[in-house]
Write a protein that holds these residues in place. Structure first.
Motif, PDB file in Angstrom:
ATOM      1  N   ARG A   1       0.850  -1.204   0.000  1.00  0.00           N
ATOM      2  CA  ARG A   1       0.000   0.000   0.000  1.00  0.00           C
ATOM      3  C   ARG A   1       0.877   1.243   0.000  1.00  0.00           C
ATOM      4  NH1 ARG A   1      -2.516   3.183   4.097  1.00  0.00           N
ATOM      5  NH2 ARG A   1      -4.626   3.909   3.525  1.00  0.00           N
ATOM      6  N   TYR A   2       0.441   2.253  -0.770  1.00  0.00           N
ATOM      7  CA  TYR A   2       1.159   3.518  -0.821  1.00  0.00           C
ATOM      8  C   TYR A   2       0.129   4.628  -1.007  1.00  0.00           C
ATOM      9  CZ  TYR A   2       4.100   7.339  -2.505  1.00  0.00           C
ATOM     10  OH  TYR A   2       4.714   8.554  -2.671  1.00  0.00           O
ATOM     11  N   VAL A   3       0.246   5.694  -0.214  1.00  0.00           N
ATOM     12  CA  VAL A   3      -0.692   6.809  -0.272  1.00  0.00           C
ATOM     13  C   VAL A   3       0.043   8.050  -0.754  1.00  0.00           C
ATOM     14  CG1 VAL A   3      -2.292   8.268   1.026  1.00  0.00           C
ATOM     15  CG2 VAL A   3      -2.073   5.836   1.601  1.00  0.00           C
ATOM     16  N   GLU A   4      -0.523   8.686  -1.747  1.00  0.00           N
ATOM     17  CA  GLU A   4       0.035   9.937  -2.269  1.00  0.00           C
ATOM     18  C   GLU A   4      -1.033  11.012  -2.158  1.00  0.00           C
ATOM     19  OE1 GLU A   4       2.622  11.587  -6.067  1.00  0.00           O
ATOM     20  OE2 GLU A   4       1.535   9.695  -6.240  1.00  0.00           O
ATOM     21  N   GLY A   5      -0.745  12.064  -1.396  1.00  0.00           N
ATOM     22  CA  GLY A   5      -1.735  13.100  -1.147  1.00  0.00           C
ATOM     23  C   GLY A   5      -1.453  14.394  -1.871  1.00  0.00           C
ATOM     24  N   LYS A   6      -2.439  15.294  -1.795  1.00  0.00           N
ATOM     25  CA  LYS A   6      -2.368  16.613  -2.419  1.00  0.00           C
ATOM     26  C   LYS A   6      -1.985  16.534  -3.886  1.00  0.00           C
ATOM     27  CE  LYS A   6      -2.101  19.887   1.325  1.00  0.00           C
ATOM     28  NZ  LYS A   6      -1.506  21.134   1.809  1.00  0.00           N
ATOM     29  N   ILE A   7      -2.701  15.699  -4.615  1.00  0.00           N
ATOM     30  CA  ILE A   7      -2.488  15.577  -6.056  1.00  0.00           C
ATOM     31  C   ILE A   7      -3.437  16.530  -6.758  1.00  0.00           C
ATOM     32  CG2 ILE A   7      -2.499  14.022  -8.032  1.00  0.00           C
ATOM     33  CD1 ILE A   7      -2.130  11.710  -6.080  1.00  0.00           C
ATOM     34  N   ASP A   8      -2.904  17.407  -7.558  1.00  0.00           N
ATOM     35  CA  ASP A   8      -3.735  18.327  -8.314  1.00  0.00           C
ATOM     36  C   ASP A   8      -4.592  17.549  -9.304  1.00  0.00           C
ATOM     37  OD1 ASP A   8      -4.316  20.308 -10.643  1.00  0.00           O
ATOM     38  OD2 ASP A   8      -3.607  21.589  -9.015  1.00  0.00           O
ATOM     39  N   PHE A   9      -5.850  17.989  -9.469  1.00  0.00           N
ATOM     40  CA  PHE A   9      -6.767  17.260 -10.345  1.00  0.00           C
ATOM     41  C   PHE A   9      -6.292  17.224 -11.792  1.00  0.00           C
ATOM     42  CE2 PHE A   9      -8.336  21.649  -9.991  1.00  0.00           C
ATOM     43  CZ  PHE A   9      -8.376  22.032 -11.317  1.00  0.00           C
ATOM     44  N   MET A  10      -5.337  18.082 -12.153  1.00  0.00           N
ATOM     45  CA  MET A  10      -4.840  18.109 -13.527  1.00  0.00           C
ATOM     46  C   MET A  10      -3.629  17.203 -13.737  1.00  0.00           C
ATOM     47  SD  MET A  10      -5.213  22.163 -14.480  1.00  0.00           S
ATOM     48  CE  MET A  10      -4.223  22.701 -13.078  1.00  0.00           C
ATOM     49  N   ASP A  11      -3.161  16.542 -12.685  1.00  0.00           N
ATOM     50  CA  ASP A  11      -1.932  15.751 -12.790  1.00  0.00           C
ATOM     51  C   ASP A  11      -2.225  14.312 -13.216  1.00  0.00           C
ATOM     52  OD1 ASP A  11      -0.450  17.887 -12.081  1.00  0.00           O
ATOM     53  OD2 ASP A  11      -0.004  17.238 -10.037  1.00  0.00           O
ATOM     54  N   THR A  12      -2.181  14.062 -14.508  1.00  0.00           N
ATOM     55  CA  THR A  12      -2.234  12.686 -14.992  1.00  0.00           C
ATOM     56  C   THR A  12      -0.959  11.967 -14.556  1.00  0.00           C
ATOM     57  OG1 THR A  12      -3.658  13.141 -16.891  1.00  0.00           O
ATOM     58  CG2 THR A  12      -2.178  11.257 -17.068  1.00  0.00           C
ATOM     59  N   ARG A  13      -1.112  10.739 -14.068  1.00  0.00           N
ATOM     60  CA  ARG A  13       0.047  10.014 -13.542  1.00  0.00           C
ATOM     61  C   ARG A  13       0.029   8.572 -14.022  1.00  0.00           C
ATOM     62  NH1 ARG A  13       1.779  12.390  -7.724  1.00  0.00           N
ATOM     63  NH2 ARG A  13       1.522  14.557  -8.284  1.00  0.00           N
ATOM     64  N   THR A  14       1.214   8.087 -14.396  1.00  0.00           N
ATOM     65  CA  THR A  14       1.401   6.676 -14.707  1.00  0.00           C
ATOM     66  C   THR A  14       2.334   6.088 -13.656  1.00  0.00           C
ATOM     67  OG1 THR A  14       1.030   6.912 -17.088  1.00  0.00           O
ATOM     68  CG2 THR A  14       2.308   5.013 -16.367  1.00  0.00           C
ATOM     69  N   TYR A  15       1.881   5.013 -13.033  1.00  0.00           N
ATOM     70  CA  TYR A  15       2.670   4.317 -12.010  1.00  0.00           C
ATOM     71  C   TYR A  15       3.254   3.045 -12.609  1.00  0.00           C
ATOM     72  CZ  TYR A  15       0.270   7.393  -8.712  1.00  0.00           C
ATOM     73  OH  TYR A  15      -0.217   8.492  -8.053  1.00  0.00           O
ATOM     74  N   ARG A  16       4.500   2.772 -12.274  1.00  0.00           N
ATOM     75  CA  ARG A  16       5.178   1.536 -12.707  1.00  0.00           C
ATOM     76  C   ARG A  16       5.629   0.783 -11.457  1.00  0.00           C
ATOM     77  NH1 ARG A  16      10.225   2.067 -16.669  1.00  0.00           N
ATOM     78  NH2 ARG A  16      11.236   2.979 -14.841  1.00  0.00           N
ATOM     79  N   ALA A  17       5.163  -0.446 -11.330  1.00  0.00           N
ATOM     80  CA  ALA A  17       5.519  -1.275 -10.183  1.00  0.00           C
ATOM     81  C   ALA A  17       6.218  -2.529 -10.682  1.00  0.00           C
ATOM     82  CB  ALA A  17       4.275  -1.643  -9.382  1.00  0.00           C
ATOM     83  N   LEU A  18       7.306  -2.883 -10.030  1.00  0.00           N
ATOM     84  CA  LEU A  18       7.988  -4.141 -10.334  1.00  0.00           C
ATOM     85  C   LEU A  18       8.736  -4.604  -9.101  1.00  0.00           C
ATOM     86  CD1 LEU A  18      11.201  -3.221 -10.753  1.00  0.00           C
ATOM     87  CD2 LEU A  18      10.355  -2.536 -12.985  1.00  0.00           C
ATOM     88  N   ALA A  19       8.879  -5.902  -8.990  1.00  0.00           N
ATOM     89  CA  ALA A  19       9.601  -6.469  -7.856  1.00  0.00           C
ATOM     90  C   ALA A  19      11.097  -6.464  -8.151  1.00  0.00           C
ATOM     91  CB  ALA A  19       9.113  -7.881  -7.583  1.00  0.00           C
ATOM     92  N   ARG A  20      11.900  -6.378  -7.092  1.00  0.00           N
ATOM     93  CA  ARG A  20      13.347  -6.279  -7.234  1.00  0.00           C
ATOM     94  C   ARG A  20      14.004  -7.156  -6.179  1.00  0.00           C
ATOM     95  NH1 ARG A  20      17.687  -2.768  -5.662  1.00  0.00           N
ATOM     96  NH2 ARG A  20      19.014  -2.159  -7.411  1.00  0.00           N
TER      97      ARG A  20
END
Length: 514
Positions: A267-286
């Motif tokens: 789980r990861y929480v990211e706050g105060k994201i502007d409504f205009m901020d499109t975001r792509t997340y990349r997750a991989l195990a290491r």
């Protein structure tokens, strides 16, 4: 040495790749050669690993730039490629037999905790040429292209400080997400060739990556909570970019300003994201030594609301309409194109009534809702009975941030009208100067202060010529006015609004006076 690790290894690579000896600096003559080299490059499953050997007719040479650094090279033969390697201990240390050194393939000097390792096969590391690696190293806070470790099993220095015997094993894990996994090997010069280390386990994929985006009623900010299932026993590396274009993801993990989290929580929480901020997340195990698993991507779209200025004055009972267009917050090139992103069709939009208090908490009281059409357009409506504040909200979804427009004021006025007799308003007729014009207006009291003002336009401004209370009685209030000026005169009624309404204004009535 003042130059980078790639540059420092260039001389050793030159010796190897040409297959001939060149003049070396004093106290750095190559020792008598014997031993061998086995180099295994892993492949993405289900492909098998490829093993390279120096071959019986190859020469494995040893070169010592300084007492703290070892370079090894193998001449290419018909049975094997050109191999070269560079082993550097952490700063302030000397290579010692029986010790394992964590190390990175980095273009900068070794650190106090990690050494540096370069293993080149036919002039490439992880499939990248020297030029490509140097370009990567020129980036601001350049990411590490590969990481791993090496273990020195044998080392002996001669009278002049140059190494005359050396044996080591190594593991290198490529940090290019879509590149080769990595490689392992064993090399010996005048020493014993140890078995090649086993390949580290390759992590499985990160599954179930999803987002929960909270409502945007905190002045345009969102909170995104990401959850996922990581493979057991491995850390998860989570990065993000502000774009929906996956091609903008850096090919190497942990590039500048992209890493958000590394660990074994789901789980990861990211706050105060502007409504205009499109975001792509990349997750991989290491893995512990850097072996990468396959990547999993999730894009959460930011949005933009384009809402033309609506009608500012509404009479009690009238319908107020609010139209607009919902688009993706896209990677625009020109500022003029910021609102021209791809339309978002089939999305819910809600008209919310807000408190009239300037600093009140913005909580949505829904009065209408609809879905956007194929072009992202929508129309919402309300029938406010008093001055009201609205905004248009876009509820968040798992793949889209919520949005909330600026506050839109709907000013509501009491009903105001003005009539004269049909003859008096006839453009072809007129009334005599000094006669009484028989005006009437509505007695509707809702939203008013209980009186009206009759006003005449004098050519520069509207001036009040009569004031009357609404009183009680029939639906119409008589407002007689004796006109002493000749010409075409313009009149209107103003019905002052109470604390929750603006003033109401009738249409203009014109009467010709002769």
């Amino acid at each position: 040495m003042g130059t980078s690790g790639i540059a420092r290894g260039a001389l050793a690579a030159a010796v190897v790749l040409t297959g001939s000896l060149v003049a070396l600096p004093a106290q750095a003559e190559p020792a008598d050669v014997s031993g061998g080299w086995i180099h295994r490059e892993d492949a993405q499953a289900p492909a098998a690993a490829t093993t390279y050997s120096s071959g019986p007719d190859a020469e494995v040479g040893l070169y010592t730039p300084t007492i703290n650094q070892i370079s090894v090279g193998s001449t290419p033969t018909s049975e094997g490629p050109a191999l070269s390697a560079y082993f550097v201990p952490p700063l302030g240390q000397t290579l010692q037999a029986g010790k394992t050194y964590p190390a990175d393939v980095a273009l900068n000097d070794a650190t106090t905790t990690r050494g540096r390792i370069e293993v080149w096969r036919d002039g490439t590391i992880c499939g990248k040429t020297r030029e490509q690696l140097e370009k990567l190293g020129a980036e601001y806070e350049a990411p590490v292209p590969a990481t791993g470790w090496f273990r020195v099993s044998e080392i002996e220095y001669g009278a002049y400080g140059n190494a005359i015997r050396f044996a080591a094993t190594y593991e290198v894990n490529c940090q290019y997400v879509a590149g080769p996994p990595g490689y392992e090997g064993s090399v010996a010069v005048n020493g014993s060739l140890a078995p090649v280390p086993p390949a580290p386990p390759t992590p499985g994929p990160v599954t179930g990556l999803k987002a929960v985006n909270e409502d945007p009623f905190s002045w345009g900010y969102n909170t995104t909570t990401l959850t996922w299932n990581g493979p057991a026993g491995f850390d998860v590396n989570l990065e993000r970019i502000q774009s929906s274009n996956h091609a903008k993801l850096h090919p190497v993990i942990n590039a500048f300003d992209t890493l958000q989290y590394r660990g074994r929580a789901g789980r990861y929480v990211e706050g105060k994201i502007d409504f205009m901020d499109t975001r792509t997340y990349r997750a991989l195990a290491r893995g512990a030594t850097g072996r990468l698993g396959p990547m999993t991507l999730l894009t959460v779209l930011g949005t933009r609301l384009s809402i033309p200025e609506p009608k500012q004055r509404i009479t009690i009972g009238d319908e107020a309409t609010f139209s607009g267009r919902l688009t993706e917050a896209w990677d625009y090139v020109r500022v003029a194109d910021v609102m021209k992103g791809p339309p978002l069709a089939g999305r819910t939009v809600v008209l919310c009534r807000q408190s009239v208090l300037e600093d009140a908490q913005r909580a949505c009281v829904p009065v209408d809702r609809t879905t956007t059409d194929a072009d992202g357009r929508f129309t919402l409506s309300a029938r406010p009975l008093k001055n009201s504040r609205y905004d248009i909200a876009v509820p968040p979804t798992p793949t889209m941030l919520g949005n909330s427009s600026r506050v839109i004021n709907a000013n509501v006025s009491p009903h105001a009208d003005l009539r004269a007799s049909a003859a008096e308003q006839n453009a072809r007729s007129s009334v005599r100067r000094g006669s009484v014009i028989r005006f009437t207006t509505s007695r509707a009291r809702a939203g008013s202060r209980g009186f009206i003002r009759l006003q005449r336009y004098d050519g520069r401004t509207w001036r009040t010529v009569a004031t009357k209370k609404l009183g009680t009685g029939g639906k119409r209030l008589a407002v007689p006015y004796r006109e002493h000026k000749r010409g075409l005169q313009a009149y209107r009624v103003v019905k002052p609004g109470d604390a929750h309404h603006v003033n109401g204004y009738s249409r203009t009535v014109r009467v010709r006076v002769r």
